[in-house]
Every structure is written in C-alpha cells, then in structure tokens.
Design a protein around this motif. Structure first.
Motif, PDB file in Angstrom:
ATOM      1  N   LEU A 208      52.418  46.967  38.408  1.00 31.14           N
ATOM      2  CA  LEU A 208      53.112  47.856  37.225  1.00 31.14           C
ATOM      3  C   LEU A 208      53.640  46.745  36.335  1.00 31.14           C
ATOM      4  N   ALA A 209      53.892  45.692  36.553  1.00 35.85           N
ATOM      5  CA  ALA A 209      54.280  44.464  35.902  1.00 35.85           C
ATOM      6  C   ALA A 209      53.208  44.295  34.423  1.00 35.85           C
ATOM      7  N   ASN A 210      52.012  44.150  35.303  1.00 30.81           N
ATOM      8  CA  ASN A 210      50.781  43.864  34.334  1.00 30.81           C
ATOM      9  C   ASN A 210      50.672  45.091  33.437  1.00 30.81           C
ATOM     10  N   THR A 211      50.806  46.112  33.909  1.00 29.41           N
ATOM     11  CA  THR A 211      50.766  47.477  32.983  1.00 29.41           C
ATOM     12  C   THR A 211      51.661  47.376  31.889  1.00 29.41           C
ATOM     13  N   VAL A 212      52.841  46.870  32.096  1.00 31.82           N
ATOM     14  CA  VAL A 212      54.072  47.099  31.142  1.00 31.82           C
ATOM     15  C   VAL A 212      53.702  45.898  30.056  1.00 31.82           C
ATOM     16  N   ALA A 213      53.449  44.911  30.832  1.00 32.42           N
ATOM     17  CA  ALA A 213      53.127  43.608  29.958  1.00 32.42           C
ATOM     18  C   ALA A 213      51.587  43.406  29.169  1.00 32.42           C
ATOM     19  N   GLN A 214      50.714  44.280  29.392  1.00 25.08           N
ATOM     20  CA  GLN A 214      49.670  44.358  29.263  1.00 25.08           C
ATOM     21  C   GLN A 214      48.764  42.980  29.417  1.00 25.08           C
TER      22      GLN A 214
END
Length: 289
Positions: A208-214
């Motif tokens: 989820l963090a990777n998805t938000v931060a791209q």
C-alpha cells in the motif's frame, strides 16, 4: 476382549462461535462483508490482467489464476458457514463434509503450486539482474500503469486489509470475553487469528505504501525479512490448523476421552457416578429376571 468404538454416524454437529443472537448477527455481517470484498477484489485482479495488454506476462497470468483459485478456496467453506449462522443449522452430512475437505485441500495445493511457480519466476528474473550487475534493492512490477485503476486497487486492498484485521481482532475479543469459548478449539482459533494478522501485515502495508508513493523498489534486507516473516507465520498457521483438525478428530472419534481431558473434574466425576449407577441398575434388573 479389547473393546472398540463401533459407533456409526452420518452427520457432524458443528460448534458455533457464540450462543448470543446479537453477536451471531455481527459475525454474520462481518464474514459476509469479508467474503464479498475478497471475491470482488480477486475478480477485479482477473479483470485488470485480462483488460491490460501490458499485463499479459507469465507473472500476471499466474496471478490471475491465483485469484481464481482463491475465490474457489474461500467458496468451499465460507458460504456454508454464513448460511448455517443465519439459519441456526449447525449440522453437516458426512458426504458434504468429505466433499468440502476434498475441495479445500485441492485449492490449497493449487495455491501453493501457483505461489511456488511465481516465486521461481521472480527468482529467475532477479538472478538475471544480479548476474548483470551488483544490486542492493529489487524493483517490483506494479499492477497497472493506469493511475485511476491504481488508486482503485489501492482502496480495494486497503479495505480488504482493514476488514481482515478488524475481523480477526473481533474473533480474539469474542473468545477472550465469552467464558463459554474458553476451550482448546477457540484458544487455537484466537491464536490463528493473531497469526493471520501478523501474516498479512508482513506484506500488505508495504504494498500500500509503495502504491501511494509510486515507489516500486524494496531493499534486499527488507525483502529477506519479509520472506522470512511470511514463512514463519505461514508455518505457524499450518501448525495451528493441523492441531485444530486433530482436536476435532479426538472430539468426534473419542468423545468420552475428550471430555475427560478438558472438562471440569467435578463434572467428569459426576458423569462417571451416573454411568456406574445406570450400569448397576441394569445388572440388578438382569439378575432379577
């Protein structure tokens, strides 16, 4: 002469989570929402892989098959449990139980096979990158390049994660607060819920963090820690499920021994006294005849 258990049975009587009607309705809504979110999430993954030509690769082919297998896996047990909880019917026939167990084992093995193949696919790609240059981090493939679909997937996985966490916490709270559930079966169930929370926390928050931060990179040490944690909690869940299955086996095939092991000693002594009394009365009636 050695005595044997010659009892025959054609159905099993299942234990419910609680006798409280209000709590049963809460659990019904909780498990129904978890089931629907999981099914819809896996269907969206399959749809995304089919519709996006950039995802027509072996990795996402296996991912779509894993989503389909996961839908079949949860559909073998959860709908039956939801219906039984709603209708207050806690009986399952021997044939239905055998069929359910067969499909359960089949789809679990399919899940493990697909995860093994996906892991090997990633291993080959990473080893090729390592052979070309020394790396300290891995670059992960995102689910899609479409920003709108990416945020839709983010909210979907976030809702699935929160529902799963809250559901497992409610199970732990129900087992802890209800004295009728202070039995070995529910002790293992509460530990299974805790282990399940730890297992999904190993991977989902990072995704989820990777998805938000791209940011689709993960350090080598972080990847190693994540894999080790998944293996530990995955093995713990398998162990707990095995112990729970053995607990049910003893309760069904050796009910008297099971009650002797876990019941209150005063209750067991009273049951033995009643059994001896009934046997003495039968012996007296036979001698009188």
């Amino acid at each position: 002469m050695k005595t044997q258990n010659l009892t025959s049975f054609s159905e099993f009587h299942l234990l419910g989570f609680s006798e409280d009607t209000d709590l049963q309705l809460i659990l019904f809504g909780l498990f129904l929402s978890m089931y629907l979110v999981t099914v819809l999430g896996n269907l969206l993954i399959i749809l995304a892989v089919i519709s996006d030509s950039h995802l027509h690769t072996p990795m996402y082919f296996f991912l779509s098959n894993l989503s389909f297998s996961d839908i079949c896996f949860i559909s073998t047990t959860v709908p039956k449990m939801i219906v039984d909880n709603l209708t207050q019917n806690r009986v399952i026939s021997y044939e239905d139980c055998l069929t359910q167990m067969s499909f359960y084992i089949l789809f679990v093995c399919m899940d493990h096979m697909l995860l093994t193949v996906m892991g090997y696919d990633r291993f080959i790609r990473n080893m090729q990158a390592i052979n070309q240059t020394a790396v300290s981090k891995f670059f992960l493939l995102e689910l899609t390049d479409d920003p709108e679909l990416l945020f839709l997937i983010f909210y979907l996985f976030l809702s699935m994660y929160l529902v799963t966490m809250i559901g497992n916490l409610l199970i732990i709270l129900a087992v802890s607060s209800d004295s009728h559930l202070h039995t070995p079966m529910y002790f293992f169930l509460s530990n299974l819920s805790f282990s399940d929370n730890c297992l999904i926390t190993c991977t989902v928050p990072k995704m989820l963090a990777n998805t938000v931060a791209q940011d689709w990179s993960i350090f080598y040490t972080g990847c190693l820690s994540q894999v080790c944690s998944v293996l530990v909690f995955g093995g713990l869940e398998s162990f707990l499920l095995t112990v729970m299955a053995y607990d049910r086996y003893v309760a069904i095939c050796h009910p008297l021994r099971f009650r002797t092991c876990w019941q209150d000693p005063d209750v067991v002594a009273h049951d033995k006294w009643r059994l001896n009394r009934d046997l003495n009365e039968k012996d007296f009636e036979k001698s009188a005849l």
